[in-house]
Scaffold this motif. Structure first.
Motif, PDB file in Angstrom:
ATOM      1  N   ALA A 135       0.835  -1.205   0.000  1.00 23.95           N
ATOM      2  CA  ALA A 135       0.000   0.000   0.000  1.00 23.95           C
ATOM      3  C   ALA A 135       0.869   1.253   0.000  1.00 23.95           C
ATOM      4  CB  ALA A 135      -0.927  -0.016   1.205  1.00 23.95           C
ATOM      5  N   GLU A 136       1.935   1.200   0.773  1.00 17.20           N
ATOM      6  CA  GLU A 136       2.837   2.368   0.790  1.00 17.20           C
ATOM      7  C   GLU A 136       3.418   2.629  -0.593  1.00 17.20           C
ATOM      8  OE1 GLU A 136       4.384   2.128   5.422  1.00 17.20           O
ATOM      9  OE2 GLU A 136       5.825   1.829   3.797  1.00 17.20           O
ATOM     10  N   LEU A 137       3.780   1.534  -1.269  1.00 21.82           N
ATOM     11  CA  LEU A 137       4.395   1.708  -2.590  1.00 21.82           C
ATOM     12  C   LEU A 137       3.372   2.182  -3.630  1.00 21.82           C
ATOM     13  CD1 LEU A 137       6.719  -1.430  -2.816  1.00 21.82           C
ATOM     14  CD2 LEU A 137       7.364   0.922  -2.328  1.00 21.82           C
ATOM     15  N   VAL A 138       2.194   1.597  -3.570  1.00 23.09           N
ATOM     16  CA  VAL A 138       1.185   1.909  -4.593  1.00 23.09           C
ATOM     17  C   VAL A 138       0.650   3.338  -4.422  1.00 23.09           C
ATOM     18  CG1 VAL A 138      -1.136   1.306  -5.390  1.00 23.09           C
ATOM     19  CG2 VAL A 138       0.572  -0.496  -5.035  1.00 23.09           C
ATOM     20  N   TYR A 139       0.367   3.703  -3.194  1.00 25.92           N
ATOM     21  CA  TYR A 139      -0.198   5.046  -2.952  1.00 25.92           C
ATOM     22  C   TYR A 139       0.872   6.100  -2.674  1.00 25.92           C
ATOM     23  CZ  TYR A 139      -4.705   2.690  -2.399  1.00 25.92           C
ATOM     24  OH  TYR A 139      -5.831   1.945  -2.611  1.00 25.92           O
ATOM     25  N   GLY A 140       1.940   5.619  -2.084  1.00 27.63           N
ATOM     26  CA  GLY A 140       2.906   6.561  -1.516  1.00 27.63           C
ATOM     27  C   GLY A 140       3.641   7.432  -2.513  1.00 27.63           C
ATOM     28  N   TYR A 141       3.693   7.026  -3.762  1.00 28.01           N
ATOM     29  CA  TYR A 141       4.419   7.831  -4.746  1.00 28.01           C
ATOM     30  C   TYR A 141       3.499   8.768  -5.539  1.00 28.01           C
ATOM     31  CZ  TYR A 141       8.759   5.491  -3.716  1.00 28.01           C
ATOM     32  OH  TYR A 141       9.884   5.063  -3.087  1.00 28.01           O
ATOM     33  N   ASN A 142       2.217   8.784  -5.169  1.00 31.37           N
ATOM     34  CA  ASN A 142       1.296   9.757  -5.783  1.00 31.37           C
ATOM     35  C   ASN A 142       1.230  10.981  -4.874  1.00 31.37           C
ATOM     36  OD1 ASN A 142       0.729   7.907  -7.759  1.00 31.37           O
ATOM     37  ND2 ASN A 142      -1.028   7.047  -6.657  1.00 31.37           N
ATOM     38  N   ARG A 143       1.178  12.127  -5.472  1.00 29.56           N
ATOM     39  CA  ARG A 143       1.117  13.343  -4.648  1.00 29.56           C
ATOM     40  C   ARG A 143      -0.312  13.543  -4.150  1.00 29.56           C
ATOM     41  NH1 ARG A 143       3.842  16.686  -7.726  1.00 29.56           N
ATOM     42  NH2 ARG A 143       5.764  16.183  -6.679  1.00 29.56           N
ATOM     43  N   HIS A 144      -0.442  13.911  -2.906  1.00 30.93           N
ATOM     44  CA  HIS A 144      -1.771  14.098  -2.326  1.00 30.93           C
ATOM     45  C   HIS A 144      -2.410  15.357  -2.903  1.00 30.93           C
ATOM     46  CE1 HIS A 144      -4.990  14.340   0.575  1.00 30.93           C
ATOM     47  NE2 HIS A 144      -4.615  13.166   1.086  1.00 30.93           N
ATOM     48  N   PRO A 145      -3.682  15.295  -3.323  1.00 24.34           N
ATOM     49  CA  PRO A 145      -4.343  16.518  -3.844  1.00 24.34           C
ATOM     50  C   PRO A 145      -4.403  17.602  -2.763  1.00 24.34           C
ATOM     51  CG  PRO A 145      -5.688  14.562  -4.251  1.00 24.34           C
ATOM     52  CD  PRO A 145      -4.581  14.151  -3.337  1.00 24.34           C
ATOM     53  N   ALA A 146      -4.337  18.806  -3.211  1.00 24.36           N
ATOM     54  CA  ALA A 146      -4.371  19.930  -2.253  1.00 24.36           C
ATOM     55  C   ALA A 146      -5.632  20.742  -2.491  1.00 24.36           C
ATOM     56  CB  ALA A 146      -3.127  20.799  -2.440  1.00 24.36           C
ATOM     57  N   TRP A 147      -5.898  21.680  -1.611  1.00 23.45           N
ATOM     58  CA  TRP A 147      -7.057  22.572  -1.790  1.00 23.45           C
ATOM     59  C   TRP A 147      -6.680  23.664  -2.767  1.00 23.45           C
ATOM     60  CZ3 TRP A 147     -11.039  20.122  -0.297  1.00 23.45           C
ATOM     61  CH2 TRP A 147     -11.037  19.307   0.852  1.00 23.45           C
ATOM     62  N   ASP A 148      -6.469  23.269  -3.989  1.00 27.48           N
ATOM     63  CA  ASP A 148      -6.130  24.242  -5.023  1.00 27.48           C
ATOM     64  C   ASP A 148      -7.039  23.993  -6.231  1.00 27.48           C
ATOM     65  OD1 ASP A 148      -5.182  21.940  -6.135  1.00 27.48           O
ATOM     66  OD2 ASP A 148      -3.063  22.450  -5.892  1.00 27.48           O
ATOM     67  N   GLU A 149      -6.734  24.648  -7.283  1.00 28.21           N
ATOM     68  CA  GLU A 149      -7.624  24.583  -8.450  1.00 28.21           C
ATOM     69  C   GLU A 149      -7.818  23.146  -8.936  1.00 28.21           C
ATOM     70  OE1 GLU A 149      -7.927  26.635 -12.795  1.00 28.21           O
ATOM     71  OE2 GLU A 149      -6.541  27.485 -11.332  1.00 28.21           O
ATOM     72  N   ASP A 150      -6.696  22.420  -9.026  1.00 28.76           N
ATOM     73  CA  ASP A 150      -6.779  21.018  -9.486  1.00 28.76           C
ATOM     74  C   ASP A 150      -7.582  20.167  -8.512  1.00 28.76           C
ATOM     75  OD1 ASP A 150      -5.528  21.271 -11.810  1.00 28.76           O
ATOM     76  OD2 ASP A 150      -3.555  20.513 -11.136  1.00 28.76           O
ATOM     77  N   GLY A 151      -7.328  20.420  -7.219  1.00 29.42           N
ATOM     78  CA  GLY A 151      -8.009  19.639  -6.185  1.00 29.42           C
ATOM     79  C   GLY A 151      -9.505  19.888  -6.199  1.00 29.42           C
TER      80      GLY A 151
END
Lengths: 270, 744
Positions: B640-656
């Motif tokens: 789980a750490e490997l699969v999720y851990g290398y994706n950047r967490h969405p932020a409260w910004d335009e993309d998010g």
């Protein structure tokens, strides 16, 4: 030079002394709890006999040692993995119980029959060795009965040493009271010797000796005949192990003499 | 969810597993030579070794006269000769990997330093055994063999001196500090070489008569590095050096020797040829080491397993008797009879130690057995390649491409039902030695580093647990079973023959072999099949965990991180090493389950085992279940750490915000679908407010496969705690001997 001996050692197996032993009543009479699962060893008294036999065989060239053992085949095989490494011998196995609840007469009969089947056994060269006592519920009678059954009436019990002379007679030290020995002279084989502890240390394990022994041990185990040895007809009113006692008192600065005196008094009271 | 109402009656473990059970589990029930070797090694371990430890022999770094008695004990018990062939003075013919592992297990049951000392002699001889010339083999094996009856000589002892650049220990086998150059080379005579070598942390140096040392060339007349044999009588300096001040394994002699010796070139292990006036060693030091270390790490792995298994009896004894002696604990009361084992904590923790011990022993012995099969096949491979004139890395690799193809075909055929496959072709491939070698070697090459890495690394963690279960007693010198010593010792085992990173690096190469991966996929099917006929083994749980690992492995092969960098890359150890760690858990658990299967199949034929087989089997099966669940948890976490851990967490910004519901939008939808707004988590208010958390929850696009398996894996843990409770009941009632069979 002495005439070579044919030394037959009668030795059973017993549970490893470190194990917890709990007598129970099973369908076939009294037995020990989980007996088959407990590790077993060669009865220490029989062990002394075996090592003395091997030592004697070494000293008298041409001699041969047989180990005749009554016990469950699978347990015998397990024990042989260690015993076979100690000294050179040929195994004669008899498949039967070894719980210590068997009748000495029945066990002796099975062993005597097995001894009779040893090919080429010459009674004039026969020495029957075994334990004077047993670590199982030994009555100290089996070896004597075997001797009687085989017609060997020169019997010595509590033996600590045998010294063979040039004329094939031998001198035997038997234990008597007071830590002393009785010295006997026997004209020669055949004889029965029930060993005490002897003087020899337990030989080290040597897998190379074991490998040589196993060539005959495995076939012997495969053709071991089942013996009808049991406790049929016997009735045990009560069987229990001695209870452990622990009466500990912690003291400081007590002289050794005083400690010894107190212990001696305590033993005297019991 | 409803559970079944009736509690089935089950047998419990009656006694601790004895030799007969172990012989079946570790597959040497038909090897009388090995059974005898076990007995004789045990007599040494629980005799002189145990007495030395109890007397405090570990309190000095020096190699004392008393410690020296160990060497004779090894000779007398056949331990020294076990490495040799019968013609060299040994008594076991054929490969010796299982034999040496069993010796290591018995000695390490009491003290791993003693095991190390015994194995170090074999390690010194290994370069000669694996790559030496016939003359070298004959000479040194005969010298090292114990004296036969009637012979009056002292056997030679050896030390293996690899040594990476000093002052460090265990860094990189490719970087040597030793040098060899030509000292004299007279026309028509053999060249004499000058060897300069400083060792570090060299076992057996306190008494070694010879050393096999790795040296690099420092002379243009010598082509490459090599391993060279140095004898104590050689001209020059053979300084044993000062003893290493180890905190552990003090029953093995370790020091930092200094060699400055003149030796004939014939001492180069494997010999040499002369080409244009240059000495060309037949093997570089790396080639010899590869052949040696390929298998010797397994025995070290066994040492830590022995520690864990040896801890069980002392811990039970301590826990049961914990309150005896107190006025309140009278015979017959629970407090008197069970002591600490009245409660779950100690029982469950001890089960964790036991399960790990079983799994690690299963893994290491499987590796040893695998090498016993691979060794003769490897010799056959060498012969075939030599016949065909194939020599050297590239041509060998090229040749093995076609072999690999056939090996994959064989594995495909094996996986098919018997009536749907070409059995003639299967038999043909089965008899092809090169195909079988490729398949088995791919497994052995994974099992060896996996066992070394996992058994020692994770084993040392569980040893701490074992020590803690003894209370303060565990860290005293008179702790029964020497558990405190063993805890510390295990840390050294984790660093033997290269630190843990070396094993991890090794695994990241071998586990990607397509032959291994093909077999791994087949093993998933195998585990499901076991689960079908024997539920409760944890095999199904394990199969799901293996699936999860495989999914993650494939994902990392093609995936990239948030920055677009490749996930699985040789230099990206955070990914590759983590996957290697996860794999070890799976391999150990699988092997433990296979061992329990073996016990189920062979146990009934052995009257000794048969008596209490139901209880023993139930207990061992429960241990498998416990360990499989533990493995599944670790694998799930890592993956789980490997699969999720290398994706950047969405932020409260335009993309998010793009992935969130707007408050007004939700109100509108609520009008159409009442209750809809309750399902939405990330809602942006009219004024731009958002929930108090890091950012919108990440999208799992492309990861639904992983989520599905992981979700399933959680469900697969069903029943594991019931298994633990059942096994705990066994621990409470199991019969243990009256006393340990070696002193405190």
């Amino acid at each position: 030079m002495s005439t070579p001996f044919q030394i037959v050692v009668c030795g059973g197996i017993v549970p490893d002394p470190l194990q917890t032993l709990e007598p129970i009543s099973g369908p076939a009479g009294p037995s020990l709890k989980n007996e088959m699962m407990l590790p077993a060893v060669l009865d220490p008294w029989a062990g002394h006999a075996l090592y003395e036999a091997a030592n004697l065989a070494k000293a008298v060239p041409g001699s041969k040692v047989y180990l005749v053992s009554l016990g469950p085949k699978a347990k015998l095989q397990q024990v042989m993995m260690t015993v076979a490494q100690k000294v050179a011998f040929e195994l004669v196995a008899v498949d039967g119980p070894a719980s210590g609840f068997t009748d000495a007469h029945e066990a002796a009969m099975a062993l005597a029959e097995a001894i009779k089947t040893i090919p080429g056994l010459d009674k004039s060269k026969l020495l029957i060795f075994g334990g004077w006592e047993s670590a199982s519920r030994g009555a100290g009678a089996t070896l004597q009965i075997i001797g009687e059954m085989l017609g060997v009436t020169d019997q010595f019990q509590g033996v600590d040493r045998i010294q063979v002379r040039e004329d094939d007679s031998f001198e035997i030290l038997e234990r008597i009271e007071g830590g002393r020995h009785q010295v006997s002279t026997c004209a020669g084989a055949p004889a029965v010797l029930g060993w005490a502890t002897g003087y020899l240390a337990e030989p080290r394990n040597d897998p190379q000796v074991g490998m040589a022994n196993m060539r005959t041990i495995m076939p012997a185990l495969q053709k071991a005949k089942a013996a009808k040895v049991g406790a049929e007809g016997l009735k045990f009113a009560k069987v229990e192990l001695p209870k452990q006692q622990r009466q500990t008192r912690i003291v400081k600065d007590m002289a050794a003499d005083e400690i010894a005196k107190e212990i001696a008094e305590w033993i005297g009271k019991n | 969810m409803a559970t079944s109402a009736a509690k089935p009656e089950t047998e419990t473990l009656r006694t601790l597993p004895g030799d007969d059970v172990r012989q079946i589990l570790w597959r040497f029930a038909d090897r009388y030579d090995l059974q005898m070797l076990v007995q004789s090694s045990r007599s040494v371990a629980r005799g002189i070794v145990a007495h030395l430890v109890a007397e405090g022999a570990r309190n000095t770094h020096e190699w004392t006269e008393r410690k020296n008695e160990l060497l004779k004990a090894y000779d007398d018990a056949g331990i020294t000769a076990a490495f040799m062939e019968p013609e060299e003075g040994g008594f076991i013919s054929g490969p010796k990997n299982l034999a040496l592992s069993l010796i290591a297990h018995e000695l390490a049951w009491v003290d791993a330093g003693a095991a190390t000392g015994s194995l170090a002699g074999c390690l010194a001889l290994s370069p000669i055994h694996e790559r030496g010339t016939p003359e070298q083999r004959q000479k040194y094996m005969s010298l090292a063999a114990p004296a036969q009856p009637g012979e009056d000589r002292k056997p030679w002892r050896g030390a293996f001196c690899l040594t990476e650049p000093i002052p460090y220990v265990g860094v990189d086998t490719g970087m040597l500090n030793g040098k060899v150059r030509v000292a004299e080379w007279n026309e028509g005579e053999e060249p004499m070489l000058q060897v300069e070598k400083r060792g570090r942390f060299i076992t057996n140096m306190g008494f070694a008569n010879f050393a096999t040392a790795a040296v690099d060339t420092a002379d243009e007349r010598i082509k490459s590095s090599c391993i060279i044999i140095l004898e104590e009588g050689d001209e020059g300096v053979f300084d044993r050096g000062t003893p290493t001040r180890k905190m552990v394994h003090q029953l093995s002699s370790t020091s930092d020797p200094i060699f400055s010796l003149k030796v004939p070139a014939s001492r180069i292990v494997g010999g040499y040829t002369l080409k244009d006036g240059v000495i060309v060693p037949t093997y570089t030091h790396s080639e010899v080491i590869e052949a040696v270390f390929k298998r010797t790490r397994v025995t070290v792995a066994v040492m830590t397993s022995a520690k864990l298994l040896s801890a069980i009896e002392p811990v039970i004894r301590y826990q049961r008797g914990r309150f005896r002696g107190a006025e309140q604990a009278t015979p017959g009361t629970l407090r008197y009879e069970l002591g600490l084992q009245q409660r779950e904590d100690v029982l469950h923790r001890l089960l964790d130690v036991w399960a790990m011990g079983e799994a690690s022993a299963a893994l290491a012995f499987a590796a040893a057995r695998c090498f016993d099969v691979v060794d003769p096949l490897e010799k056959e491979k060498t012969r075939i390649l030599a016949e065909q004139g194939i020599k050297g890395g590239k041509s060998e690799l090229k040749f093995f491409r076609s072999v690999t193809k056939e090996a994959l075909e064989f594995l495909d055929l094996c996986a098919k039902p018997e009536d749907c496959r070409n059995n003639v072709r299967l038999l043909e491939l089965h008899e092809n030695k090169l195909v079988q070698y490729a398949i088995l070697d791919s497994v052995a090459s994974v099992l060896c580093p996996a066992a070394k890495l996992w058994n020692t690394g994770k084993g040392s963690v569980l040893m701490r647990e074992a020590v803690s279960l003894m209370g303060g007693y565990g860290i005293t010198e008179d702790c029964p079973g020497f558990l405190g010593h063993k805890w510390m010792d295990s840390q050294l085992e984790a660093t033997y023959e290269g630190p843990e990173a070396v094993q991890r690096r090794n695994l990241t190469v071998t586990m990607t072999n397509e032959l291994f991966l093909k077999q791994f996929r087949n093993w998933i099917i195998e585990m499901r099949a076991i689960a079908a006929h024997k539920p409760g083994t944890g095999a199904c749980t394990l199969a799901t965990a293996m699936q999860l690992w495989m999914w993650t492995y494939n994902h990392t092969q093609n995936g990239t991180d948030a920055n677009g960098n490749k996930l699985y890359h040789g230099t990206r150890q955070a990914v590759t090493f983590a996957l290697a760690d996860a794999l070890c858990w799976l391999l150990a658990s699988r092997q433990q389950i296979l061992d329990a299967q073996e016990l189920e199949a062979k146990g009934p034929d052995n009257p000794v085992v048969a008596e209490g087989l139901a209880g023993t089997l139930q207990f061992m099966t429960d241990l498998c279940h416990i360990q499989a669940a533990k493995a599944a948890g670790e694998v799930a976490r890592i993956c789980a750490e490997l699969v999720y851990g290398y994706n950047r967490h969405p932020a409260w910004d335009e993309d998010g915000y793009k992935g969130c519901y707007q408050e007004q939008e939700l109100e509108m939808l609520e009008g159409v679908i009442p209750g809809f707004s309750a399902c939405a988590t990330d809602v942006i208010g009219v004024d731009g407010t958002h929930p108090h958390k890091e950012g919108p929850c990440p999208s799992c696009r492309g990861l639904s496969g992983f989520q599905r398996i992981r979700n399933k894996l959680d469900g697969c843990l069903t029943g594991v705690m019931l298994a633990k409770d059942r096994a705990a009941e066994s621990l409470q009632t199991v019969m243990i001997p009256e006393a340990l069979d070696y002193p405190m």
